[in-house]
Write a protein that holds these residues in place. Structure first.
Motif, PDB file in Angstrom:
ATOM      1  N   LEU A 274       0.827  -1.221   0.000  1.00 25.79           N
ATOM      2  CA  LEU A 274       0.000   0.000   0.000  1.00 25.79           C
ATOM      3  C   LEU A 274       0.857   1.266   0.000  1.00 25.79           C
ATOM      4  O   LEU A 274       0.366   2.350   0.331  1.00 25.79           O
ATOM      5  CB  LEU A 274      -0.913  -0.010   1.232  1.00 25.79           C
ATOM      6  N   LYS A 275       2.103   1.174  -0.397  1.00 24.20           N
ATOM      7  CA  LYS A 275       3.037   2.294  -0.261  1.00 24.20           C
ATOM      8  C   LYS A 275       2.665   3.502  -1.110  1.00 24.20           C
ATOM      9  O   LYS A 275       3.012   4.641  -0.758  1.00 24.20           O
ATOM     10  CB  LYS A 275       4.451   1.842  -0.597  1.00 24.20           C
ATOM     11  N   GLU A 276       1.961   3.304  -2.212  1.00 21.33           N
ATOM     12  CA  GLU A 276       1.651   4.454  -3.073  1.00 21.33           C
ATOM     13  C   GLU A 276       0.444   5.257  -2.613  1.00 21.33           C
ATOM     14  O   GLU A 276       0.145   6.312  -3.166  1.00 21.33           O
ATOM     15  CB  GLU A 276       1.443   4.008  -4.530  1.00 21.33           C
ATOM     16  N   TYR A 277      -0.264   4.748  -1.591  1.00 24.49           N
ATOM     17  CA  TYR A 277      -1.445   5.453  -1.105  1.00 24.49           C
ATOM     18  C   TYR A 277      -1.091   6.302   0.109  1.00 24.49           C
ATOM     19  O   TYR A 277      -0.161   5.996   0.848  1.00 24.49           O
ATOM     20  CB  TYR A 277      -2.549   4.460  -0.762  1.00 24.49           C
ATOM     21  N   LYS A 278      -1.847   7.355   0.328  1.00 25.46           N
ATOM     22  CA  LYS A 278      -1.512   8.339   1.353  1.00 25.46           C
ATOM     23  C   LYS A 278      -2.374   8.261   2.606  1.00 25.46           C
ATOM     24  O   LYS A 278      -2.233   9.078   3.504  1.00 25.46           O
ATOM     25  CB  LYS A 278      -1.613   9.756   0.753  1.00 25.46           C
ATOM     26  N   PHE A 279      -3.252   7.301   2.678  1.00 26.71           N
ATOM     27  CA  PHE A 279      -4.156   7.228   3.827  1.00 26.71           C
ATOM     28  C   PHE A 279      -3.473   6.620   5.047  1.00 26.71           C
ATOM     29  O   PHE A 279      -2.469   5.912   4.928  1.00 26.71           O
ATOM     30  CB  PHE A 279      -5.421   6.436   3.479  1.00 26.71           C
ATOM     31  N   PRO A 280      -4.028   6.887   6.245  1.00 29.66           N
ATOM     32  CA  PRO A 280      -3.477   6.260   7.465  1.00 29.66           C
ATOM     33  C   PRO A 280      -3.756   4.760   7.496  1.00 29.66           C
ATOM     34  O   PRO A 280      -4.763   4.298   6.948  1.00 29.66           O
ATOM     35  CB  PRO A 280      -4.210   6.977   8.601  1.00 29.66           C
ATOM     36  N   ILE A 281      -2.855   4.034   8.127  1.00 29.46           N
ATOM     37  CA  ILE A 281      -3.025   2.592   8.306  1.00 29.46           C
ATOM     38  C   ILE A 281      -2.826   2.274   9.787  1.00 29.46           C
ATOM     39  O   ILE A 281      -1.802   2.643  10.373  1.00 29.46           O
ATOM     40  CB  ILE A 281      -2.012   1.788   7.474  1.00 29.46           C
ATOM     41  N   ALA A 282      -3.804   1.610  10.378  1.00 25.38           N
ATOM     42  CA  ALA A 282      -3.752   1.242  11.797  1.00 25.38           C
ATOM     43  C   ALA A 282      -3.554  -0.260  11.923  1.00 25.38           C
ATOM     44  O   ALA A 282      -4.399  -1.036  11.466  1.00 25.38           O
ATOM     45  CB  ALA A 282      -5.029   1.671  12.509  1.00 25.38           C
ATOM     46  N   PHE A 283      -2.458  -0.675  12.536  1.00 30.00           N
ATOM     47  CA  PHE A 283      -2.180  -2.083  12.786  1.00 30.00           C
ATOM     48  C   PHE A 283      -2.524  -2.433  14.237  1.00 30.00           C
ATOM     49  O   PHE A 283      -2.696  -1.565  15.092  1.00 30.00           O
ATOM     50  CB  PHE A 283      -0.700  -2.379  12.543  1.00 30.00           C
ATOM     51  N   GLY A 284      -2.614  -3.732  14.490  1.00 34.28           N
ATOM     52  CA  GLY A 284      -2.774  -4.211  15.858  1.00 34.28           C
ATOM     53  C   GLY A 284      -4.158  -4.051  16.438  1.00 34.28           C
ATOM     54  O   GLY A 284      -4.326  -4.063  17.663  1.00 34.28           O
TER      55      GLY A 284
END
Length: 316
Positions: A274-284
Motif C-alpha cells: 500500500l506504499k503508493e497510497y496516502k491514507f493512514p493505516i492502523a495495525f494491531g
C-alpha cells in the motif's frame, strides 16, 4: 510513517437496525461449516444470550452435517432465509465460519429483511454476508460467534462486552495501543471489509465492495505471506484502495512458514503493498481470528485517528 489527513464518505446513508432490548429473540443459524461436536459451544452461547435477557432460537438444521457443511446448501439457505423473514427474530447470530456462505449468498432474498432490518453478526466466512448488506445499505456487526463461546471466559470477555455493547447501542470508541508499523494520520469514512480471503473471493461478483470513501478493515488467518500479498494485489487491481480513506488491519493469525522465505514481516508486506497510497493505516486492532475479537459495526461512519501514541476508532 506519516501521511496527510483523509476525509471522504460515501453518499449513501446506511440503515441501522433497531438496537436490541430485553426479551428480543436472536436466531442462531449455521450458513457455513459443520457444528458436529460443538454442542457445548452452542449451549454456552444460548446461556450467554439468556444472561443478556435475550431469547435464543436455534435454526432447524443447526446440527445437521453434510460432509464439510452444516447441512446441504438448501438446508443452510432455508435456516438463514427463515431468520431473515421472521418478524419475531431481531438479530441473526451466525454460529461459525469455515466455508459455505458464498454457496448460498446469491439465493438469499432480502425483501422482508428490508422491511424490518435486524442485526446480522459474524466474521470470517460471514464476510460474504457483510459485503452483501453493505451493498444493500445496511449496518451489520463483525464480531465473535457462538462457536467461540466455549473458549476461556476471561480471554473472550472483551469480545463479549463489545458485542453486547454493539447490539444494545453502547459501542462508542476504541482506544488501542500504538503499533510501530502504523502510518500516522486521521480519516473519516464508513467502515467495511472483513476477512481478506473472502474479500478477494467477492471480486467480480455482486458482493464486490464499492470502497469509495470507506475505511477498509482486513484480517486473516492460516495463510502464507505470499497468499496475503496476492490477495492484496488483487484488491489493488480491482481499485479497492484508490478512493478509500484509511485501512485498519486486524489480527494476522497463524501465518504459515513458506519453505522459501518471504523476506519481511507480514506487516511490512502490507506497508509495501500500500506504499503508493496516502491514507493512514492502523495495525494491531484486536479483531479477527483471536480470542480478543472486538466487535466492529460495518456500515457505520467512524473517525480513525492514528497518532504516535495511540489509535482511536470512534463510531458516530
Amino acid at each position: 510513517m506519516t501521511t496527510q489527513n483523509q476525509s471522504s464518505t460515501p453518499n449513501i446513508n446506511f440503515i441501522k437496525p433497531d438496537y436490541l432490548k430485553k426479551g428480543d429473540r436472536v436466531a442462531i443459524v449455521a450458513p457455513a461449516g459443520t457444528l458436529q461436536g460443538r454442542h457445548k459451544a452452542i449451549e454456552k452461547a444460548e446461556s450467554l444470550l439468556k444472561e443478556w435477557e435475550l431469547v435464543p432460537i436455534l435454526g432447524q438444521h443447526l446440527f445437521v452435517q453434510n460432509n464439510h457443511f452444516a447441512g446441504k446448501d438448501s438446508e443452510r439457505l432455508s435456516d438463514f432465509q427463515w431468520a431473515l423473514d421472521s418478524a419475531e427474530i431481531k438479530a441473526i447470530w451466525c454460529a461459525r465460519g469455515g466455508y459455505g456462505t458464498t454457496r448460498i449468498i446469491d439465493d438469499l432474498n432480502f425483501d422482508r429483511f428490508k422491511k424490518a432490518p435486524k442485526w446480522i453478526i459474524g466474521y470470517s466466512d460471514i464476510t460474504a454476508i457483510h459485503n452483501k448488506l453493505y451493498g444493500l445499505g445496511y449496518e451489520s456487526i463483525h464480531g465473535m460467534m457462538p462457536v467461540n463461546a466455549e473458549e476461556d471466559y476471561e480471554s473472550i470477555t472483551p469480545s463479549l462486552e463489545s458485542l453486547k455493547a454493539s447490539l444494545f447501542g453502547d459501542l462508542s470508541k476504541y482506544t488501542i495501543a500504538v503499533n510501530s508499523n502504523n502510518r500516522i494520520g486521521k480519516a473519516n469514512g464508513v467502515l467495511t471489509g472483513g476477512n481478506l480471503t473472502l474479500l478477494s473471493a467477492q471480486l467480480g461478483s455482486t458482493t464486490q465492495l464499492n470502497t469509495k470513501g470507506t475505511i477498509l478493515f482486513i484480517e486473516e488467518t492460516g495463510e502464507y505471506k505470499y497468499h496475503i500479498d496476492r490477495m492484496l494485489q488483487s484488491l489493488k487491481r480491482a481499485g479497492y484502495f484508490e478512493e478509500c480513506s484509511g485501512v485498519i488491519v486486524g489480527d494476522l493469525s497463524k501465518i504459515k512458514a513458506n519453505p522459501m522465505a518471504w523476506g519481511s514481516s507480514v506487516e511490512q508486506l502490507i506497508i509495501d503493498a500500500l506504499k503508493e497510497y496516502k491514507f493512514p493505516i492502523a495495525f494491531g486492532i484486536p479483531a479477527g481470528h483471536e480470542l480478543d475479537n472486538r466487535a466492529l459495526i460495518f456500515g457505520r461512519k467512524i473517525a480513525l485517528n492514528v497518532t504516535p501514541n495511540k489509535t482511536e476508532i470512534a463510531f458516530e
